[in-house]
Design a protein around this motif. Structure first.
Motif, short mmCIF file in Angstrom:
data_model
loop_
_atom_site.label_atom_id
_atom_site.label_comp_id
_atom_site.label_asym_id
_atom_site.label_seq_id
_atom_site.Cartn_x
_atom_site.Cartn_y
_atom_site.Cartn_z
N HIS A 14 33.80 -1.99 -26.53
CA HIS A 14 34.35 -1.14 -27.60
C HIS A 14 33.35 -0.06 -28.01
O HIS A 14 33.72 1.11 -28.20
N LEU A 15 32.08 -0.44 -28.15
CA LEU A 15 31.06 0.52 -28.57
C LEU A 15 30.88 1.64 -27.56
O LEU A 15 30.89 2.84 -27.91
N LEU A 16 30.74 1.28 -26.30
CA LEU A 16 30.51 2.29 -25.26
C LEU A 16 31.74 3.15 -25.05
O LEU A 16 31.63 4.35 -24.76
N LEU A 17 32.94 2.58 -25.18
CA LEU A 17 34.16 3.36 -25.04
C LEU A 17 34.22 4.46 -26.10
O LEU A 17 34.41 5.64 -25.78
N HIS A 18 34.05 4.09 -27.35
CA HIS A 18 34.17 5.07 -28.44
C HIS A 18 33.00 6.05 -28.42
O HIS A 18 33.19 7.24 -28.71
N SER A 19 31.81 5.58 -28.09
CA SER A 19 30.65 6.48 -28.07
C SER A 19 30.79 7.53 -26.97
O SER A 19 30.54 8.72 -27.20
N THR A 20 31.20 7.10 -25.80
CA THR A 20 31.34 8.04 -24.68
C THR A 20 32.45 9.04 -24.94
O THR A 20 32.30 10.25 -24.67
N ASN A 21 33.56 8.59 -25.47
CA ASN A 21 34.65 9.51 -25.80
C ASN A 21 34.24 10.50 -26.88
O ASN A 21 34.62 11.68 -26.84
N SER A 22 33.46 10.04 -27.85
CA SER A 22 32.99 10.95 -28.90
C SER A 22 32.09 12.03 -28.32
O SER A 22 32.21 13.22 -28.67
N LEU A 23 31.19 11.65 -27.43
CA LEU A 23 30.32 12.63 -26.76
C LEU A 23 31.15 13.66 -26.00
O LEU A 23 30.92 14.88 -26.10
N THR A 24 32.11 13.17 -25.23
CA THR A 24 32.89 14.05 -24.36
C THR A 24 33.74 15.01 -25.17
O THR A 24 33.80 16.22 -24.89
N LEU A 25 34.42 14.51 -26.20
CA LEU A 25 35.31 15.37 -26.98
C LEU A 25 34.52 16.35 -27.85
O LEU A 25 34.94 17.51 -28.02
N ALA A 26 33.38 15.92 -28.38
CA ALA A 26 32.54 16.85 -29.14
C ALA A 26 32.03 17.98 -28.24
O ALA A 26 32.01 19.16 -28.65
N ALA A 27 31.65 17.63 -27.02
CA ALA A 27 31.19 18.66 -26.08
C ALA A 27 32.33 19.60 -25.70
O ALA A 27 32.12 20.82 -25.55
#
Length: 331
Positions: A14-27
């Motif tokens: 759950h942590l890595l899923l949300h963290s990676t998606n946050s990075l990608t969408l912010a970029a």
């Protein structure tokens, strides 16, 4: 320990899923705003760094498959508890008075087989996440040398006298169940498991590839005529990478593959139990026929009367392709 680590690895997913998606969408947002912003260099650099970080993170997470790791530990927890219950039941029945070295060795074999089937370490030693061939999971020890085949009949049809509960009818039922499990249940789970594995493999490659492409496109943002399409490519690549990552880890493809492997292993174990009993020529050394039939019926989610319909499946005149019903009704 397996229970604790299983919970930890589920949290990782759950942590890595949300963290990676946050990075990608912010970029992706930064890449979209960069062409019209005064500080275009800072925005495109930030977008590139974030997208590159997301690509590396996706590749690492796709390699270890946290949802599959969590499912492995959940199964290990269940099987360790089952082993503990079996040993406690044996002790409660006064078994130590008749325990032999073979009994102790069998228990140790189960412990070692279970420990090897679901390792605790992450690296090295974890199970292969993208195997070339899909095989049923195995958490029980290999059986000793096979017993010779039976050479004598059971006598009068349907008679259980002096045969430890085994009759000709019961043997035919067990052979029919064995054949159906091999032809239908196990093969169905392996077939679906292969489809899930191929889908998971494709998603594992597509996610980092899309994020990496978006990171490369962000380098050209604000560079003359290429700047316009570069911004769009970075935004589209980032959005698609987030969608692929969500499908893979939000959908827990690794967990689903492990679940299918374990279901196939469940039916493989029933096969081996039936084969071991039918292959034992001494009826008194077999497990009691009525008790064994009840155990098989419960594992398959059926009643004892349901087992009679499998008797005809033991006939060689029926082809595997003509078998329509599955043996198991639980899953």
């Amino acid at each position: 320990m397996h229970d604790i680590i299983g919970r930890q690895r589920d949290n990782w997913n759950h942590l890595l899923l949300h963290s990676t998606n946050s990075l990608t969408l912010a970029a992706s947002v930064m890449a979209a705003l960069a062409p019209a912003a005064p500080g275009v260099v800072a925005l495109k650099a930030s977008a590139g760094v974030l997208l590159a970080s997301a690509a590396v993170t996706m590749a690492a997470v796709n390699k270890i498959q946290p949802s599959q790791l969590a499912e492995e530990q959940r199964n290990a927890t269940r099987l360790w508890r089952e082993l503990e219950r079996d040993l406690r039941a044996a002790l409660a029945l006064g078994a130590p008075a008749t325990t032999t070295k073979d009994d102790v060795q069998e228990a140790m074999d189960r412990v070692l087989a279970l420990d090897a089937a679901y390792p605790l370490p992450l690296l090295p030693g974890m199970l292969e996440k993208f195997p070339k061939a899909v095989e049923p999971a195995r958490w029980w020890p290999r059986r000793r040398a096979a017993q010779p085949k039976r050479s004598r009949s059971l006598g009068r049809r349907g008679s259980a006298s002096g045969n430890n509960g085994w009759t000709q009818d019961l043997e035919e039922e067990m052979r029919g169940i064995l054949r159906v499990i091999k032809a239908k249940d196990e093969q169905e789970f392996l077939r679906v498991g292969k489809l899930v594995l191929n889908l998971n493999r494709g998603l594992a490659v597509a996610g980092p590839a899309l994020a990496g492409t978006a990171a490369l496109a962000s380098v050209f943002i604000g560079s003359g005529e290429a700047g316009a399409w570069a911004s769009g490519a970075a935004v589209l690549g980032g959005a698609l990478a987030a969608a692929v990552n969500t499908m893979e880890h939000g959908g827990q493809m690794g967990m689903l593959f492990e679940l299918l492997r374990n279901c196939a292993g469940f039916y493989r174990k029933i096969q081996e139990d039936i084969e071991a009993n039918l292959g034992e020529p001494n009826l008194e050394r077999r497990e009691g026929g009525e008790v064994f039939a009840t155990k098989v019926a419960l594992k398959l989610g059926r009643s004892l009367s349901d087992l009679k319909q499998f008797r005809k499946m033991a006939s060689p005149s029926i082809r595997d392709e003509d078998i329509e019903e599955f043996a198991g009704k639980l899953f």
